[in-house]
Design an enzyme around this catalytic site. Structure first.
Site, PDB file in Angstrom:
ATOM      1  CB  CYS A 175       1.993   9.475  -3.282  1.00 17.89           C
ATOM      2  SG  CYS A 175       2.041  11.031  -2.452  1.00 17.89           S
ATOM      3  CG  LEU A 176      -5.158   8.313  -2.941  1.00 14.45           C
ATOM      4  CD1 LEU A 176      -4.939   7.836  -4.354  1.00 14.45           C
ATOM      5  CD2 LEU A 176      -5.966   7.307  -2.164  1.00 14.45           C
TER       6      LEU A 176
END
Lengths: 813, 153
Positions: free
Chosen positions: B86-87
């Site tokens: 999850c960026l």
């Protein structure tokens, strides 16, 4: 000599040479240069002739150089001017492309297009090609996102720009539909008609006291209740009507639409739940996503497990809901946990203090002595000196260590106490999950927040003030963490990690061994700090937003009123006995502020019914001891909380007016609903006498109004055409209606707007009544509404609403 | 349609000047919207080995963000056991269509080298990292050495 040769060569050379040398500098505007060159070379010639007798070479050479240099500098100036015009356009393109034919690279498709394919956007200077923009808008609108911002920055698009770029009427209609719906959801007075096929909504000003609303759609005319938004139930409270409806449903054995729908689609019943604020059904896919949900319609954030509106600290406190959990805690577990925290905390704190102090007092001298001993181990020093040093060190530390221990305990224990008895109960009980109040160790009551609340009202306020004061006075502690926290609040990240981060901060700043050992209390106090700060920060944020909404004139009044309101809240007046009750529900705070400013708000009759209702209640309360009212209200609210009503910890960081109005709407609704459901729900025996009387009087008050006032309103409408126009104006002329409202007396019920809310696929038609009065300007003015200016106007006209909101939000965690 | 063009262009541009922390950047032969690459982090303990990462671009790219996935197991607080990452800049809320893949990869590299403890996907790892760095590094090193892909020279 060589220079002269060069110049001679130049002279002899043709223009072509000159041109070629010019082109080597790669400039288009070569046209000027040759002329100059000719002139300068001519002059060079002349000079040369003059200076033939003198050392020709030098002079001529010098002149030659000078002239060549002047040419060069002129050419450079030309170059610079061209480049400067190129760089003045901030497309991030190269000068070459601009010259080649005005081709710009679009940042979305990375392809070059001619400049005319890049539409002008009003709000920012970023440019994208029209195809990409169109596709972007199409995707955003189809996902019902109405806060569409530029693809490169965060500036919101002007709806006119959107219309121009889209050049698609159907999509534009959809966009406007979504905008309108969002705006209506945000309006606290908006009520949807409950008839099965009717999409109309009614914006009802001041209708809480006379709650009978009539749908304005032709052929519908459904009458429904302002408070519970269901079919009109004369001579019954909302709750009674609801029970009756539930019974009849059960008798009929017809499954509710939601269950049948979910079964048809194959989804389990617990995958579809209604949003706590706008009741839009939401399906959660079981794809491993977390429980922090954001409603796409109204934007409210809530926890999927407990279906309550949450702030980001919901997952921090022991409320039973975790990010990835599948089941919320049962009530029992929650209460046990909370009780355990409250009861176990002083024990834990005492234990820690009891261990830490002697440990420190003994340990520090021992440690110091050992250290000195070790230091002198290797050295070749006489025993005497070493012993002297050790003795000196130990003595010093014996003196110092109690001081250190006392300071540690003196700081740490109050912090932990303040957290456990100030903030944890506030956050826990405000989230509506329990009926526990902070007994401050004197006794914890479950579900009956009666005497305890009142008795400890004073102490609780004291704690509140101390906790808030501490929060305010200790900005260094946790400030960084709060900053980071609030920054990451927008992202749906894990919160457990913040505990870790906060713990670190605390251990650093406090630097106590005592705190280090207590992981639970450490985390609790960590989130305590967070809560405190969140409160403060929340306030600031909301204030900021308020200012942005209401413009310059509004700010001053808001600020002053809010200050006095908050100070009043903190003071120890009788009204402040309501403050501990705020732990039960945010609506208390609303009530406080309204009561404290009844005179001011009398003429801002927006929530006039609330004013009167609460004012009436407070008056009767004052006569017979204001506390019973408070108690009953607290009980009511706890009931409401337990029956699953939403708690309004709206996400305040979001931009836009909608958010704030939404929270206020709910608080209003909740408050009023609770008022009307007094009698049926009250259980405490000691107060049963006083409460029903108040409740009855109130509900009868309601029914009275419902009969009479509406008639009066209707008659007045039929006579005064001007009034009628104002009242039945469409959404867009909301400000005008607001003005009317301000002038009217509080008890007048003005059903102002009838708007149709069509389903998405249909093309909405403007209300025929509206069209009579505003014609086609309806649409345009509607569009204007979206724009910040119009909204500012609207909000300017009911600053009191925003005030209540702000104050209420103050206490939200 | 414009997704393919843009992805192709970005791939070409990146392959032309590959960042130092990437190797073997290729797309799937029959689907240009799926990329594979080898990530070479610089910080310990991940600097001992390399990690296979795949980037999946949606059909309506660039209006929707690409998805990043670690196909090599990695002991990292921001990478799930399944490999999902999850960026922040590729989250649905923060994604901007003008963000280039180069920036995305840069952000990914930075995140691997400096775990973002603000929003961990693996809470226990984040807690361990904050409380007991040494232990975290030891476990991470062990994990990396056993599951990581050998680094090219």
């Amino acid at each position: 000599m060589s220079i002269l040769d060069m110049s001679l060569h130049r002279q002899m050379g043709s223009d072509r040479d000159l041109q070629s040398s010019a082109s080597s500098v790669s400039l288009p505007s070569v046209k000027k240069a040759p002329k100059k060159r000719r002139i300068s070379i001519g002059s060079l010639f002349r000079r040369k002739k003059d200076n033939k007798r003198k050392s020709r070479e030098l002079n001529g050479g010098v002149d030659g150089i000078a002239s060549i240099e002047s040419i060069h500098s002129e050419m450079c100036i030309d170059k610079n001017s061209i480049f400067s015009t190129n760089t003045s356009s901030d497309n991030g393109l190269t000068s070459i492309s601009k010259q080649v034919g005005d081709f710009i690279e679009c940042p979305l498709c990375l392809l070059r297009h001619s400049k005319d394919r890049f539409p002008e956007i009003m709000t920012c200077h970023h440019r994208s090609c029209v195809d990409c923009l169109r596709q972007y808008l199409r995707i955003e609108i189809s996902e019902s996102r109405v806060n569409i911002s530029c693809p490169e920055c965060t500036e919101r698009f002007n709806p006119h720009d959107i219309r121009l770029i889209l050049s698609d009427d159907v999509l534009m209609e959809k966009y406007e539909e979504f905008m309108l719906r969002r705006w209506l959801v945000a309006d606290p007075d908006c009520r949807w008609c409950p008839a099965p096929d009717c999409g109309y909504a009614v914006i009802a000003f001041g209708c809480a006291s006379c709650p009978k609303l009539t749908c304005g759609r032709e052929g519908c005319g459904t009458e429904f209740c302002y408070h519970c938004k269901q079919i009109w139930h004369p001579n019954q409270t909302c709750d009674a009507a609801r029970q009756e409806r539930a019974q009849s449903l059960r008798l009929r054995t017809i499954r509710s639409s939601s269950i049948s729908y979910s079964q048809e689609s194959g989804a389990a019943a617990d995958d579809i739940k209604p949003c706590p604020r706008c009741a839009a059904y939401i399906i959660k896919m079981n794809d491993g996503s977390c429980n922090h949900m954001t409603c796409a319609v109204c934007g409210c954030e809530f926890c999927w497990l407990c279906m309550k509106e949450i702030s980001d600290l919901h997952y921090l406190s022991p409320s039973g809901c975790t990010f990835w959990g599948k089941k919320p805690w049962s009530r029992k577990k929650k209460i046990l946990w909370q009780l355990g925290t409250l009861v176990g905390a002083p024990v834990g704190i005492a234990l820690i203090a009891g261990i830490a102090i002697p440990a420190m007092i003994i340990g520090i001298p021992v440690y110091v002595g050992r250290k000195i001993h070790n230091r002198y181990e290797g050295k070749d020093v006489s025993k005497h000196k070493r012993n002297l040093a050790i003795a000196g060190g130990v003595t010093l530390s014996v003196i110092v260590s109690p001081v250190v221990a006392a300071v540690t305990v003196g700081i740490g224990v109050p912090i932990m106490l303040a957290y456990v008895y100030g903030v944890v109960p506030i956050s826990l009980c405000r989230s509506g999950g329990c009926g526990v109040s902070a007994g401050n160790g004197k006794g914890v009551r479950i579900e009956f927040d009666d005497e305890n609340d009142i008795n400890v009202g004073g102490t609780n306020t004291a704690i509140d003030t101390t906790s808030v004061a501490e929060a305010r006075h200790n900005p260094s502690i946790g400030e960084g963490s709060v900053g980071g926290l609030t920054g990451s609040l927008s992202a749906s990240g894990s919160h457990m990690d913040r505990i870790g981060a906060i713990r670190d901060n605390l251990s650093e700043t406090a630097s106590t061994m005592a705190l280090a050992g207590a992981s639970i209390t450490g985390s609790l106090s960590g989130s305590a700090m967070v809560n405190c700060f969140n409160r403060v920060e929340v306030q600031a944020d909301v204030q900021k937003e308020q200012y942005s909404l209401s413009g310059e004139s509004g700010t001053v009044s808001l600020g002053t009123v809010s200050d006095s309101a908050s100070t009043k809240a903190m003071a120890g007046s009788i009204l402040n006995s309501y403050i501990p009750l705020e732990k039960e529900g945010n609506s208390v705070e609303v009530q406080v502020d309204i009561e404290s400013k009844p005179s001011k708000f009398r003429h801002h009759s927006g929530s006039s019914s609330v004013d009167d209702g609460s004012a009436a209640r407070s008056q009767t309360g004052a006569s017979s001891s204001g506390l019973p009212d408070g108690k009953s209200s607290a009980t009511k609210w706890s009931k409401e909380a337990t029956t699953g009503k939403k708690s309004k910890s709206g996400k305040l960081r979001k931009k836009g007016n909608m958010k704030i109005n939404e929270t206020r709407e709910d608080m209003d609704a909740q408050l009023l609903e609770q008022q009307s459901t007094n009698s049926s729900e009250f259980e405490a025996p000691s107060l049963s006498d006083s409460m029903p009387s108040v409740a009855d009087s109130h509900s009868s008050h309601f029914s009275e109004f419902s009969c009479c006032d509406l008639e009066s309103v209707k008659t007045s409408c039929s006579h005064g055409s001007g009034d009628c126009h104002a009242r039945f104006a469409p959404v867009s002329s909301l400000p005008e209606v607001e003005h009317d409202r301000l002038e009217n007396s509080p008890h007048q019920c003005s059903i102002a707007v009838l708007t149709k809310m069509a389903p998405c696929s249909e093309v909405p038609q403007t209300n025929p009544a509206a069209e009579e009065h505003t014609g086609h300007s309806g649409l345009v003015s509607r569009v204007d509404l979206y724009y910040a200016d119009a909204l500012k106007e609207a909000n300017n006209n009911h600053p009191h609403q925003t005030l209540d909101l702000k104050v209420a939000i103050q206490t939200e965690i | 349609m414009s997704a393919y063009k843009r992805v192709a262009k970005e791939l070409e541009d990146l392959q032309g000047s590959l960042p130092c922390y990437l190797r073997n950047l290729v797309s799937e032969p029959d689907n240009i919207l799926v990329w594979h690459m080898l990530l070479l982090p610089s910080e310990p303990p991940y600097n001992l080995k390399a990690f296979n990462v795949s980037l999946i671009f949606p059909e309506d790219y660039p209006f929707k963000p690409p998805k990043i996935r670690f196909t090599t197991k990695i002991y990292h607080p921001n990478v799930e056991e399944s490999g999902q990452v999850c960026l922040p800049i590729t989250s649905n809320e923060n994604w901007k269509p003008c963000t280039k893949t180069r920036q995305v990869l840069e952000a990914l590299n930075m995140m691997v080298n400096q775990p973002d403890l603000g929003q961990p996907l693996r809470i226990e790892l984040a807690e361990m990292l904050t409380q007991n760095r040494k232990q975290f590094y030891q476990s991470a090193q062990k994990f990396t050495l056993s599951y990581g892909v050998p680094r090219p020279t």
